[in-house]
Design an enzyme around this catalytic site. Structure first.
Site, PDB file in Angstrom:
ATOM      1  N   THR A 327       0.851   1.228 -20.934  1.00  0.00           N
ATOM      2  CA  THR A 327       1.165   1.262 -19.498  1.00  0.00           C
ATOM      3  C   THR A 327       2.056   2.440 -19.127  1.00  0.00           C
ATOM      4  O   THR A 327       1.795   3.153 -18.154  1.00  0.00           O
ATOM      5  CB  THR A 327       1.823  -0.061 -19.067  1.00  0.00           C
ATOM      6  OG1 THR A 327       0.930  -1.143 -19.350  1.00  0.00           O
ATOM      7  CG2 THR A 327       2.124  -0.046 -17.576  1.00  0.00           C
ATOM      8  N   GLN A 379      -3.907  -1.783 -10.087  1.00  0.00           N
ATOM      9  CA  GLN A 379      -2.872  -2.542 -10.795  1.00  0.00           C
ATOM     10  C   GLN A 379      -1.769  -1.606 -11.269  1.00  0.00           C
ATOM     11  O   GLN A 379      -2.026  -0.560 -11.847  1.00  0.00           O
ATOM     12  CB  GLN A 379      -3.479  -3.285 -11.995  1.00  0.00           C
ATOM     13  CG  GLN A 379      -2.468  -4.136 -12.746  1.00  0.00           C
ATOM     14  CD  GLN A 379      -3.095  -5.029 -13.787  1.00  0.00           C
ATOM     15  OE1 GLN A 379      -4.309  -5.229 -13.812  1.00  0.00           O
ATOM     16  NE2 GLN A 379      -2.289  -5.591 -14.670  1.00  0.00           N
ATOM     17  N   ASP A 380      -0.502  -2.007 -11.000  1.00  0.00           N
ATOM     18  CA  ASP A 380       0.677  -1.269 -11.476  1.00  0.00           C
ATOM     19  C   ASP A 380       0.791   0.136 -10.885  1.00  0.00           C
ATOM     20  O   ASP A 380       1.147   1.088 -11.583  1.00  0.00           O
ATOM     21  CB  ASP A 380       0.666  -1.175 -13.006  1.00  0.00           C
ATOM     22  CG  ASP A 380       0.921  -2.510 -13.681  1.00  0.00           C
ATOM     23  OD1 ASP A 380       1.085  -3.515 -12.957  1.00  0.00           O
ATOM     24  OD2 ASP A 380       0.952  -2.554 -14.920  1.00  0.00           O
ATOM     25  N   ASP A 401       0.499  -6.622  -9.024  1.00  0.00           N
ATOM     26  CA  ASP A 401       1.835  -6.138  -9.397  1.00  0.00           C
ATOM     27  C   ASP A 401       2.010  -4.653  -9.065  1.00  0.00           C
ATOM     28  O   ASP A 401       2.585  -3.899  -9.852  1.00  0.00           O
ATOM     29  CB  ASP A 401       2.078  -6.341 -10.901  1.00  0.00           C
ATOM     30  CG  ASP A 401       1.862  -7.770 -11.354  1.00  0.00           C
ATOM     31  OD1 ASP A 401       1.983  -8.679 -10.518  1.00  0.00           O
ATOM     32  OD2 ASP A 401       1.577  -7.978 -12.556  1.00  0.00           O
ATOM     33  N   ARG A 469       5.251 -12.064  -7.847  1.00  0.00           N
ATOM     34  CA  ARG A 469       5.359 -13.060  -8.905  1.00  0.00           C
ATOM     35  C   ARG A 469       6.449 -12.611  -9.882  1.00  0.00           C
ATOM     36  O   ARG A 469       6.675 -11.399 -10.054  1.00  0.00           O
ATOM     37  CB  ARG A 469       4.030 -13.280  -9.625  1.00  0.00           C
ATOM     38  CG  ARG A 469       3.439 -12.047 -10.302  1.00  0.00           C
ATOM     39  CD  ARG A 469       2.191 -12.422 -11.084  1.00  0.00           C
ATOM     40  NE  ARG A 469       1.590 -11.266 -11.733  1.00  0.00           N
ATOM     41  CZ  ARG A 469       0.704 -11.354 -12.733  1.00  0.00           C
ATOM     42  NH1 ARG A 469       0.333 -12.534 -13.200  1.00  0.00           N
ATOM     43  NH2 ARG A 469       0.187 -10.263 -13.266  1.00  0.00           N
ATOM     44  N   TRP A 471       8.163 -11.471 -13.028  1.00  0.00           N
ATOM     45  CA  TRP A 471       7.802 -10.884 -14.307  1.00  0.00           C
ATOM     46  C   TRP A 471       8.790 -11.286 -15.402  1.00  0.00           C
ATOM     47  O   TRP A 471       8.412 -11.456 -16.561  1.00  0.00           O
ATOM     48  CB  TRP A 471       7.746  -9.357 -14.151  1.00  0.00           C
ATOM     49  CG  TRP A 471       7.248  -8.610 -15.343  1.00  0.00           C
ATOM     50  CD1 TRP A 471       6.466  -9.080 -16.355  1.00  0.00           C
ATOM     51  CD2 TRP A 471       7.496  -7.240 -15.643  1.00  0.00           C
ATOM     52  NE1 TRP A 471       6.207  -8.081 -17.263  1.00  0.00           N
ATOM     53  CE2 TRP A 471       6.829  -6.936 -16.853  1.00  0.00           C
ATOM     54  CE3 TRP A 471       8.225  -6.231 -15.006  1.00  0.00           C
ATOM     55  CZ2 TRP A 471       6.865  -5.671 -17.431  1.00  0.00           C
ATOM     56  CZ3 TRP A 471       8.245  -4.957 -15.578  1.00  0.00           C
ATOM     57  CH2 TRP A 471       7.575  -4.695 -16.779  1.00  0.00           C
TER      58      TRP A 471
END
Length: 572
Positions: A327, A379-380, A401, A469, A471
Site C-alpha cells: 500500500t 480505494q485508499d 477508506d 469505519r 481502522w
C-alpha cells in the site's frame, strides 16, 4: 546498514542520556532524595497505560535529579529511542534472513526500515526539545511533543500494516518483528505520550513556579500580531507566494512536457533541490499529464509546488495492491518532507476499484498544506500517514477508506466525492488509524460537501456509503458544518469487523446539513456522539487541532502558507 543504525541510536541516547543514571539501592527512609524520587515516579506514571513499565523506565533517573521533571522526560524518550533502534536492527536482520526469496517480505521490511528512521527523526526532535529547554518551555511546546510521539506510533503501525497475513510467510515475519521489538516500541512510546499529555497536572506536584495555563499568554501574543503579522521562520514575501503564484517571484524550477521549461518531468524538478537549500523552493508544473511516481525526500523541506489548475496539471499513476505492490508504495505521489505546500494541481491513481489499495497521494510531512488541489482514486486515495496536515478548497474522490491514516488532518471547504465501487463493495469516506487514546491524531471534515459522482448517482440508493469505519482501536473522526448528501446511508457509520473498536472509538457530528445529516437512524455505538456541543466541537477547529510551535498556535504555520483558512468555526 547496521553501522548507520548504531550511530543514529547513539546520537539520540547521548542527547537525552545526560539525565540518566543507575539507581543505587538505598533504604528510602534514610535517603530523602530517594523517597522524593519514588514519589515523583509514582506521580509521573499514574495516568500511563502500563504503569509497571513506566516505573521500570523512569527508575533509571538518578535520585539526585528527582526534583527536575525533565530528567524523567529524558528517560522516557531515551527508552523509546532504544526500542526503535532495536526494531530497526531487527528489520535489517529479518531482511537478510527472509528477503531474498520472499519479495513481499522484503518490500514490507524495506518499508519498516524507512519508517523506523522517520520514527528516530521524531524522537530526535523530542530529545532536542527536552535537552535544550527548561520545563516551562517544554510544557508550552506540548502540541509539538505530542505530535512527534504520535507520529512514532503511526510509523510503528504502518510497519505492521505492511505485512499481508497468510501470504508468502509474511505473517510469521510480522509476528517475530512484532513480539521481539515493535510491541515494546509502541508501549514505551505510549507511556511517554501519556506523560506528556498529562504534563500540566503532573507538574503541579513539583515545587516549581510555572505558568501551567499559557492560554492567556498566547491570547496576548495573538493580540500583538495583526493580520499582516509574521511567524518567526517565514518572510512576508514567502507568506504571499501562494496568493501570487504565477505572478510573483520566479520559480526555482519549471516543469513542462513540451520542453518550454527547464525540466520535462516533475521528478527531475524535485531532484534539482539543492543540498542545504534555505528558504522556499518553488516548482511550477505547467499544464500536462505527468505519468510518473514521485517521492519528496525528507531533506527537501519547504517546497511549494503549483500548477495551472487541478484539471490541467495532473500527476498520474496506477500502482496497486492486486498487482503485488504494498500500500505505501502504490502512491503516485508521496511527500515525507516538512513544510510542503501544493496549489492548483491534481494527483491521481487510475488503478480502479478492482485493484483494491491504490494510493494517489501519501503524506507524512509535518505542517503541510494543500489548496485548490485534487486527489482522485478509488480505494485508499489519500493516505494521511502521520503529522499535521491541512487541506482547503480541494476535491477528494474515492470508494473504500479513501481518506485514511493516523495523523492530525483537517480538511476544510472541500468537495468530497464518493465514487461507484466494484461489485459487492461498499464505500467509506474515512478510516482513521488512531491506535492509542492519547495520540494527537484524527480526521476532521469541516464545511465540506459530500456528494456522489456521476456514475454512482443513479445507483446511490443501491450501494451502501458511509462516513467512515474504525481502522484502529481509538479511531477519531469528526464531520462538522458540512453538507452531507443522500449518498450517505442513514446509519452513517459502519464497523470494521463485528463490534471491534465500537466502545473505544470517537466519532462525532456537529452542525451538519443535508439529507445525509439526518441523525434519526444513526448507529448506537458507545463511542459515537451524534451531536456534540459547540464547546466540544471547538477542540476540532484549526486553532486547537493543528497547534504548533513554542506558543502552541495553529495561526503561525497556517498563516505562513498563504492559504486561506478558518481558525475557528465557519458557520456555527
Amino acid at each position: 546498514m547496521n553501522g548507520k543504525i548504531l550511530v543514529s541510536g547513539v546520537s539520540i541516547i547521548l542527547v537525552v542520556g545526560v539525565a540518566i543514571g543507575v539507581v543505587v539501592v538505598v533504604n528510602k527512609k534514610d535517603d530523602p532524595a530517594l523517597a522524593a524520587h519514588e514519589k515523583n515516579v509514582q506521580t509521573m506514571c499514574q495516568t500511563t497505560e502500563d504503569q509497571k513499565l513506566c516505573h521500570d523506565t523512569l527508575g533509571s533517573v538518578k535520585p539526585a535529579n528527582s526534583s527536575d521533571p525533565t530528567a524523567y522526560l529524558a528517560a522516557a524518550v531515551q527508552a523509546s529511542a532504544q526500542s526503535v533502534i532495536l526494531a530497526l536492527n531487527m528489520s535489517d536482520k529479518l531482511t537478510v534472513e527472509h528477503g531474498k526469496d520472499k519479495p513481499g517480505v522484503k518490500m514490507a521490511l524495506d518499508d519498516c526500515k524507512d519508517l523506523m528512521q522517520f520514527a528516530l527523526d521524531s524522537l530526535e526532535s523530542s530529545a532536542n526539545l527536552v535537552r535544550d529547554n527548561n520545563i516551562q518551555a517544554i510544557h508550552d511546546q506540548t502540541p509539538d511533543f505530542r505530535n512527534w510521539l504520535s507520529a512514532v506510533i503511526s510509523y510503528q503501525q504502518s510497519c505492521m500494516d505492511g505485512f499481508d497475513n497468510g501470504t508468502d510467510g509474511e505473517d510469521q515475519v510480522k509476528k517475530q518483528l512484532q513480539t521481539e521489538s515493535l510491541d515494546q516500541m509502541e508501549k514505551l512510546t505510549g507511556i511517554t505520550l501519556d506523560i506528556v499529555t498529562s504534563m500540566s497536572n503532573i507538574l503541579q506536584t513539583f515545587d516549581l513556579k510555572l505558568d501551567l495555563n499559557p492560554a492567556s499568554r498566547r491570547l496576548m501574543e495573538a493580540n500583538e500580531i495583526d493580520d499582516e503579522g509574521l511567524p518567526k521562520w517565514f518572510s512576508a514575501a514567502d507568506r504571499k507566494l501562494l496568493a501570487n503564484a504565477g505572478g510573483g517571484p520566479p520559480p526555482n524550477a519549471v516543469v513542462a512536457k513540451d520542453g518550454s521549461g527547464k525540466f520535462k518531468t516533475v521528478k527531475e524538478a524535485i531532484d534539482s533541490y539543492p543540498k542545504g537549500f534555505k528558504g522556499r523552493y518553488i516548482i511550477y508544473v505547467k499544464a500536462g499529464v505527468y505519468d510518473e511516481y514521485i517521492t519528496i525526500p525528507k531533506t527537501s523541506i519547504n517546497i511549494l509546488m503549483y500548477g495551472d489548475g487541478p484539471t490541467k496539471s495532473i500527476i498520474t499513476g496506477h500502482k496497486n495492491f492486486v498487482d503485488g505492490v504494498k500500500t505505501m508504495q502504490t502512491a503516485t505521489f508521496a511527500n515525507v518532507a516538512n513544510g510542503f505546500i501544493a496549489k492548483s494541481i491534481a494527483f491521481e491513481n487510475t488503478a480502479g476499484p478492482a485493484k483494491h489499495q491504490a494510493v494517489a497521494f501519501r503524506n507524512q510531512g509535518d505542517m503541510s498544506a494543500f489548496f485548490d488541489c485534487a486527489m482522485h482514486g478509488f480505494q485508499d486515495t489519500l493516505y494521511v500517514q502521520a503529522n499535521r496536515q491541512f487541506y482547503r478548497n480541494c476535491e477528494i474522490s474515492g470508494t473504500i477508506d479513501f481518506i485514511f491514516g493516523s495523523s492530525p488532518t483537517l480538511i476544510q471547504n472541500s468537495r468530497i466525492i464518493v465514487r461507484k465501487p466494484g461489485p459487492s463493495q461498499f464505500n467509506t469516506v474515512t478510516a482513521d488509524g488512531t491506535k492509542q487514546r492519547n495520540m494527537a491524531t484524527g480526521i476532521v471534515i469541516q464545511n465540506c460537501e459530500i456528494v456522489p459522482d456521476r456514475d454512482l448517482f443513479p445507483v446511490r440508493n443501491q450501494v451502501k456509503s458511509y462516513l467512515g469505519r474504525p481502522w484502529k482501536d481509538f479511531a477519531k473522526t469528526v464531520f462538522m458544518e458540512s453538507n452531507i448528501g443522500d449518498v450517505i446511508a442513514p446509519e452513517g457509520w459502519t464497523p470494521w469487523a463485528g463490534t471491534q473498536f465500537l466502545d473505544t472509538l470517537y466519532y462525532a457530528e456537529f452542525a451538519n446539513t443535508g439529507p445525509g445529516a439526518n441523525l434519526n437512524a444513526r448507529v448506537k455505538w458507545k463511542g459515537y456522539h451524534p451531536q456534540i456541543s459547540k464547546n466540544e466541537a471547538t477542540q476540532f477547529t484549526a486553532a486547537n487541532f493543528l497547534k504548533a510551535g513554542p506558543g502552541g498556535k495553529a495561526d503561525d504555520w497556517l498563516k505562513a502558507t498563504g492559504i486561506p483558512y478558518a481558525i475557528g468555526f465557519e458557520k456555527a
